[in-house]
Write a protein that holds these residues in place. Structure first.
Motif, PDB file in Angstrom:
ATOM      1  N   LEU A  45      -5.665  -3.326  -4.598  1.00 12.02           N
ATOM      2  CA  LEU A  45      -4.130  -3.314  -4.476  1.00 12.02           C
ATOM      3  C   LEU A  45      -3.677  -4.018  -5.994  1.00 12.02           C
ATOM      4  CD1 LEU A  45      -3.120  -3.701  -0.916  1.00 12.02           C
ATOM      5  CD2 LEU A  45      -2.900  -1.716  -2.453  1.00 12.02           C
ATOM      6  N   ARG A  77       3.925   1.497  -1.108  1.00 16.52           N
ATOM      7  CA  ARG A  77       4.916   1.609  -2.203  1.00 16.52           C
ATOM      8  C   ARG A  77       4.017   2.075  -3.210  1.00 16.52           C
ATOM      9  NH1 ARG A  77       6.638  -4.256  -3.936  1.00 16.52           N
ATOM     10  NH2 ARG A  77       4.979  -3.970  -5.534  1.00 16.52           N
ATOM     11  N   LYS A  78       2.647   1.931  -3.337  1.00 16.34           N
ATOM     12  CA  LYS A  78       1.886   2.480  -4.346  1.00 16.34           C
ATOM     13  C   LYS A  78       1.407   3.879  -3.986  1.00 16.34           C
ATOM     14  CE  LYS A  78       0.220  -1.665  -6.297  1.00 16.34           C
ATOM     15  NZ  LYS A  78      -0.141  -1.977  -7.368  1.00 16.34           N
ATOM     16  N   LYS A  79       1.571   4.384  -2.901  1.00 16.60           N
ATOM     17  CA  LYS A  79       1.390   5.697  -2.245  1.00 16.60           C
ATOM     18  C   LYS A  79      -0.291   5.836  -1.927  1.00 16.60           C
ATOM     19  CE  LYS A  79       5.531   8.255  -3.970  1.00 16.60           C
ATOM     20  NZ  LYS A  79       6.148   9.005  -4.461  1.00 16.60           N
ATOM     21  N   ARG A 113       0.844  -1.101  -0.104  1.00 16.19           N
ATOM     22  CA  ARG A 113       0.173  -0.047  -0.050  1.00 16.19           C
ATOM     23  C   ARG A 113       0.984   1.298   0.040  1.00 16.19           C
ATOM     24  NH1 ARG A 113      -1.215   3.389   3.978  1.00 16.19           N
ATOM     25  NH2 ARG A 113      -0.830   2.129   5.603  1.00 16.19           N
TER      26      ARG A 113
END
Length: 93
Positions: free
Chosen positions: A66, A26-28, A24
């Motif tokens: 995600l 890492r995907k901002k 989560r």
């Protein structure tokens, strides 16, 4: 005999939750945004990230939000046989 190296269900769930948090981040995506995207309540998401506790339905919704549902669908798809007995039991009749 007890396997002293086997993880408990709690350790496994916590590890999965930690990996989901890292994904989560890492995907901002904020917790609030992920809750909105997935349809999982913010409270349930926070509890999952802190304790590893969540329903399978909510977990699946988070995986879809995600974009990692393929990893979830692949779970147990290629489990090797552990014995000849498992091979025999796994044959369709």
């Amino acid at each position: 005999m007890i396997n002293l190296f086997r993880k408990t269900w709690k350790e496994i769930n916590t590890g999965i939750a930690n990996r989901m948090v890292q994904l989560r981040k890492r995907k901002k995506i904020s917790q609030k945004d992920l809750a909105a995207r997935s349809g999982v309540s913010l409270g349930s998401l926070k509890r999952f990230e802190q304790s590893g506790e969540i329903s399978l339905q909510s977990f699946t919704k988070l995986a879809i939000a995600l974009e990692v549902e393929e990893e979830l669908e692949a779970l147990f798809s290629e489990v090797p046989f552990g014995s000849i007995e498992e091979v025999i039991n796994g044959q369709t009749k």
